[in-house]
Design a protein around this motif. Structure first.
Motif, PDB file in Angstrom:
ATOM      1  N   GLN A  14      65.287  51.042  38.435  1.00 23.11           N
ATOM      2  CA  GLN A  14      65.301  50.808  39.870  1.00 23.11           C
ATOM      3  C   GLN A  14      65.245  52.117  40.643  1.00 23.11           C
ATOM      4  O   GLN A  14      64.580  52.220  41.682  1.00 23.11           O
ATOM      5  CB  GLN A  14      66.556  50.020  40.267  1.00 23.11           C
ATOM      6  CG  GLN A  14      66.593  49.609  41.732  1.00 23.11           C
ATOM      7  CD  GLN A  14      65.408  48.741  42.121  1.00 23.11           C
ATOM      8  OE1 GLN A  14      65.056  47.804  41.398  1.00 23.11           O
ATOM      9  NE2 GLN A  14      64.774  49.035  43.244  1.00 23.11           N
ATOM     10  N   PHE A  54      61.681  53.430  41.098  1.00 24.67           N
ATOM     11  CA  PHE A  54      60.900  52.785  42.143  1.00 24.67           C
ATOM     12  C   PHE A  54      61.433  53.119  43.528  1.00 24.67           C
ATOM     13  O   PHE A  54      60.663  53.310  44.471  1.00 24.67           O
ATOM     14  CB  PHE A  54      60.881  51.275  41.911  1.00 24.67           C
ATOM     15  CG  PHE A  54      60.112  50.882  40.680  1.00 24.67           C
ATOM     16  CD1 PHE A  54      58.727  50.864  40.699  1.00 24.67           C
ATOM     17  CD2 PHE A  54      60.769  50.573  39.506  1.00 24.67           C
ATOM     18  CE1 PHE A  54      58.009  50.525  39.566  1.00 24.67           C
ATOM     19  CE2 PHE A  54      60.059  50.229  38.368  1.00 24.67           C
ATOM     20  CZ  PHE A  54      58.672  50.208  38.397  1.00 24.67           C
ATOM     21  N   SER A  86      54.117  51.430  39.433  1.00 21.18           N
ATOM     22  CA  SER A  86      54.366  50.032  39.113  1.00 21.18           C
ATOM     23  C   SER A  86      55.075  49.949  37.769  1.00 21.18           C
ATOM     24  O   SER A  86      55.090  50.902  36.981  1.00 21.18           O
ATOM     25  CB  SER A  86      53.059  49.252  39.033  1.00 21.18           C
ATOM     26  OG  SER A  86      52.304  49.672  37.904  1.00 21.18           O
ATOM     27  N   HIS A 145      62.148  44.068  35.953  1.00 24.01           N
ATOM     28  CA  HIS A 145      61.708  44.454  37.298  1.00 24.01           C
ATOM     29  C   HIS A 145      60.366  43.787  37.627  1.00 24.01           C
ATOM     30  O   HIS A 145      60.180  43.248  38.724  1.00 24.01           O
ATOM     31  CB  HIS A 145      61.580  45.976  37.382  1.00 24.01           C
ATOM     32  CG  HIS A 145      61.170  46.469  38.735  1.00 24.01           C
ATOM     33  ND1 HIS A 145      62.082  46.793  39.715  1.00 24.01           N
ATOM     34  CD2 HIS A 145      59.943  46.682  39.277  1.00 24.01           C
ATOM     35  CE1 HIS A 145      61.434  47.189  40.797  1.00 24.01           C
ATOM     36  NE2 HIS A 145      60.142  47.133  40.550  1.00 24.01           N
ATOM     37  N   LEU A 146      59.458  43.812  36.672  1.00 23.00           N
ATOM     38  CA  LEU A 146      58.128  43.234  36.864  1.00 23.00           C
ATOM     39  C   LEU A 146      58.218  41.733  37.126  1.00 23.00           C
ATOM     40  O   LEU A 146      57.569  41.208  38.046  1.00 23.00           O
ATOM     41  CB  LEU A 146      57.276  43.511  35.623  1.00 23.00           C
ATOM     42  CG  LEU A 146      55.830  43.002  35.629  1.00 23.00           C
ATOM     43  CD1 LEU A 146      55.007  43.754  36.657  1.00 23.00           C
ATOM     44  CD2 LEU A 146      55.219  43.160  34.237  1.00 23.00           C
ATOM     45  N   ARG A 163      60.815  39.944  38.186  1.00 28.19           N
ATOM     46  CA  ARG A 163      61.467  39.643  39.464  1.00 28.19           C
ATOM     47  C   ARG A 163      60.515  39.853  40.634  1.00 28.19           C
ATOM     48  O   ARG A 163      60.554  39.115  41.620  1.00 28.19           O
ATOM     49  CB  ARG A 163      62.716  40.510  39.615  1.00 28.19           C
ATOM     50  CG  ARG A 163      63.875  40.084  38.705  1.00 28.19           C
ATOM     51  CD  ARG A 163      64.931  41.142  38.624  1.00 28.19           C
ATOM     52  NE  ARG A 163      66.049  40.730  37.775  1.00 28.19           N
ATOM     53  CZ  ARG A 163      66.867  41.575  37.167  1.00 28.19           C
ATOM     54  NH1 ARG A 163      66.691  42.884  37.308  1.00 28.19           N
ATOM     55  NH2 ARG A 163      67.863  41.128  36.429  1.00 28.19           N
ATOM     56  N   GLN A 164      59.665  40.872  40.509  1.00 24.53           N
ATOM     57  CA  GLN A 164      58.691  41.134  41.577  1.00 24.53           C
ATOM     58  C   GLN A 164      57.601  40.063  41.618  1.00 24.53           C
ATOM     59  O   GLN A 164      56.999  39.831  42.657  1.00 24.53           O
ATOM     60  CB  GLN A 164      58.042  42.511  41.355  1.00 24.53           C
ATOM     61  CG  GLN A 164      58.984  43.695  41.526  1.00 24.53           C
ATOM     62  CD  GLN A 164      59.348  43.935  42.977  1.00 24.53           C
ATOM     63  OE1 GLN A 164      58.479  43.960  43.835  1.00 24.53           O
ATOM     64  NE2 GLN A 164      60.632  44.116  43.247  1.00 24.53           N
ATOM     65  N   SER A 165      57.364  39.399  40.490  1.00 28.23           N
ATOM     66  CA  SER A 165      56.255  38.447  40.414  1.00 28.23           C
ATOM     67  C   SER A 165      56.521  37.156  41.175  1.00 28.23           C
ATOM     68  O   SER A 165      55.581  36.452  41.559  1.00 28.23           O
ATOM     69  CB  SER A 165      55.966  38.098  38.941  1.00 28.23           C
ATOM     70  OG  SER A 165      56.976  37.248  38.410  1.00 28.23           O
ATOM     71  N   GLY A 166      57.788  36.811  41.361  1.00 32.21           N
ATOM     72  CA  GLY A 166      58.131  35.561  42.026  1.00 32.21           C
ATOM     73  C   GLY A 166      57.916  34.334  41.167  1.00 32.21           C
ATOM     74  O   GLY A 166      57.969  33.200  41.663  1.00 32.21           O
TER      75      GLY A 166
END
Length: 380
Positions: free
Chosen positions: A27, A30, A37, A167-168, A170-173
């Motif tokens: 985290q 980023f 990414s 992280h990836l 969670r960002q994807s939705g």
């Protein structure tokens, strides 16, 4: 009897916990704009086998310095004995990985969602087989968990890659909160015991029974790996017997049939048959999976029915091995399984992991004792 330490309430709580040190390090990357990414971070980790503090962004340096330390309870002599047992098991350990450990993971209906969401089924299934086999070889080779050992570095990188995947996702939705957190503590512990408990059980079914001391040593080595990979120590029981009870407790909770697990299993079987040259062993992978993990679990992930005649009897006859009538119950023996594992390892050595990835690495001492031909020998 279920150990009272691992109640449903406790294991439910572990589904909401991940790996704070690794997650915070990623985290920070980023937050400070040090990586574009999660995919970019993953590519960097995969491409670089050796990583020094100077090569790392500042937020990761503290993580790597802390995560390299073995736990206070690590017994180096027991680790060495576990690694020696792995060496003696030879390619059977790789068979256990591919035909027991990975399919067992696919039976976990929530945990398999991570693999499915991040997988391109053709390229990533092959890569997962090869890179997981590489980690197993690195961890369990002599010296693998020493300060400069490949296994220790692998554990650090995989732990960080898990954080990047979280992280990836969670960002994807695309993540369903009902599955718990992605790559949570219960799923990490469940995966870990597939490398120790499930592997030991599979070795027995293939005709290789470890002595009690060897069982404990093999289990202890993976217990140390679990610590290095951020598994909560409450999910790292001390003995193999306790670890076996934890495995059964987790599997009873998470095993369910789902389409994603079936798809991953089919992709695994297809890739194994693709990796092994020729068609002598076609059908053996699915037959071994069903034998090693049991019909009940195999049915959850839609493993094809066992075809002993096609998968085993024909290879035995072609190889000139004598099989008496009535041997069907013991037909999956160490000799045939070891040959299958050796051919699988030779296929893994041969197959490229991609332009940015180094070739499969196996110590020469293990390659010679396991009678696995190198890429150069296969070309000769």
């Amino acid at each position: 009897m279920t150990d009272m330490r691992w109640t449903n309430e406790f294991l439910d709580s572990m589904r909401e916990v991940c790996d704070p040190p690794a997650d915070e390090a990623v985290q920070s990357l980023f937050t400070q704009g040090m990586v574009g990414s999660a995919n970019e971070l993953m590519k960097q980790l995969v491409a670089n086998e050796t990583v020094t503090a100077e090569q790392l962004p500042v937020p990761l340096r503290g993580y790597f310095e802390q995560s390299v330390k073995l736990p206070s309870w690590a017994d180096k002599e027991l680790i060495r004995e576990g690694q020696a047992a792995f060496s003696r098991c030879g390619s059977l350990s790789v068979v256990a990985l591919v035909c027991a450990s990975l399919p067992t993971c696919y039976a976990g209906a929530e945990g398999v969602q991570v693999l499915h969401l991040t997988a391109r089924l053709q390229t990533d299934t092959k890569r997962r087989i090869i890179e997981t086999a590489q980690m197993v070889v690195d961890v369990m080779s002599p010296g693998g968990l020493e300060p400069d050992g490949w296994g220790l570095r692998d554990a650090q990188k995989v732990r960080l890659m898990h954080a990047a995947v979280r992280h990836l996702i969670r960002q994807s939705g695309r993540w369903n909160p009902e599955w718990g957190q992605p790559i949570n503590q219960e799923d990490m512990a469940g995966t870990l015991v597939t490398f120790s408990v499930v592997t030991i059980r599979a070795l027995v079914k293939m005709g290789y029974t470890l002595e009690p001391r060897e069982e404990q040593a093999y289990y202890h080595a993976w217990r140390v790996v679990g610590y290095l990979m951020g598994v909560d120590e409450r999910l790292l029981p001390e003995t193999y017997e306790e670890g076996s009870r934890l495995a059964d407790a987790i599997f009873a909770r998470v095993f369910r049939s789902c389409e994603q697990g079936k798809v991953m299993t089919q992709a695994l079987i297809e890739q194994v048959e693709h990796i092994i040259p020729g068609n002598l062993f076609d059908g053996l992978c699915s037959t071994l999976i069903r034998h090693l993990i049991g019909d009940e679990t195999a049915d959850l992930i839609a493993v094809p029915p066992a075809d002993w005649t096609r998968a085993l009897i024909k290879p035995l006859q072609l190889l000139g091995w004598v099989m008496d009538e009535g041997d069907e119950a013991n037909i999956v023996n160490a000799k045939l399984s070891e040959l299958f594992g050796r051919k699988l390892l030779e296929g893994i050595v041969w197959v490229s992991r991609g332009n940015e990835r180094p070739p499969f690495r196996i110590p020469e001492s293990l390659r010679e004792s396991w009678n696995v031909r190198s890429r150069e020998q296969q070309l000769a």
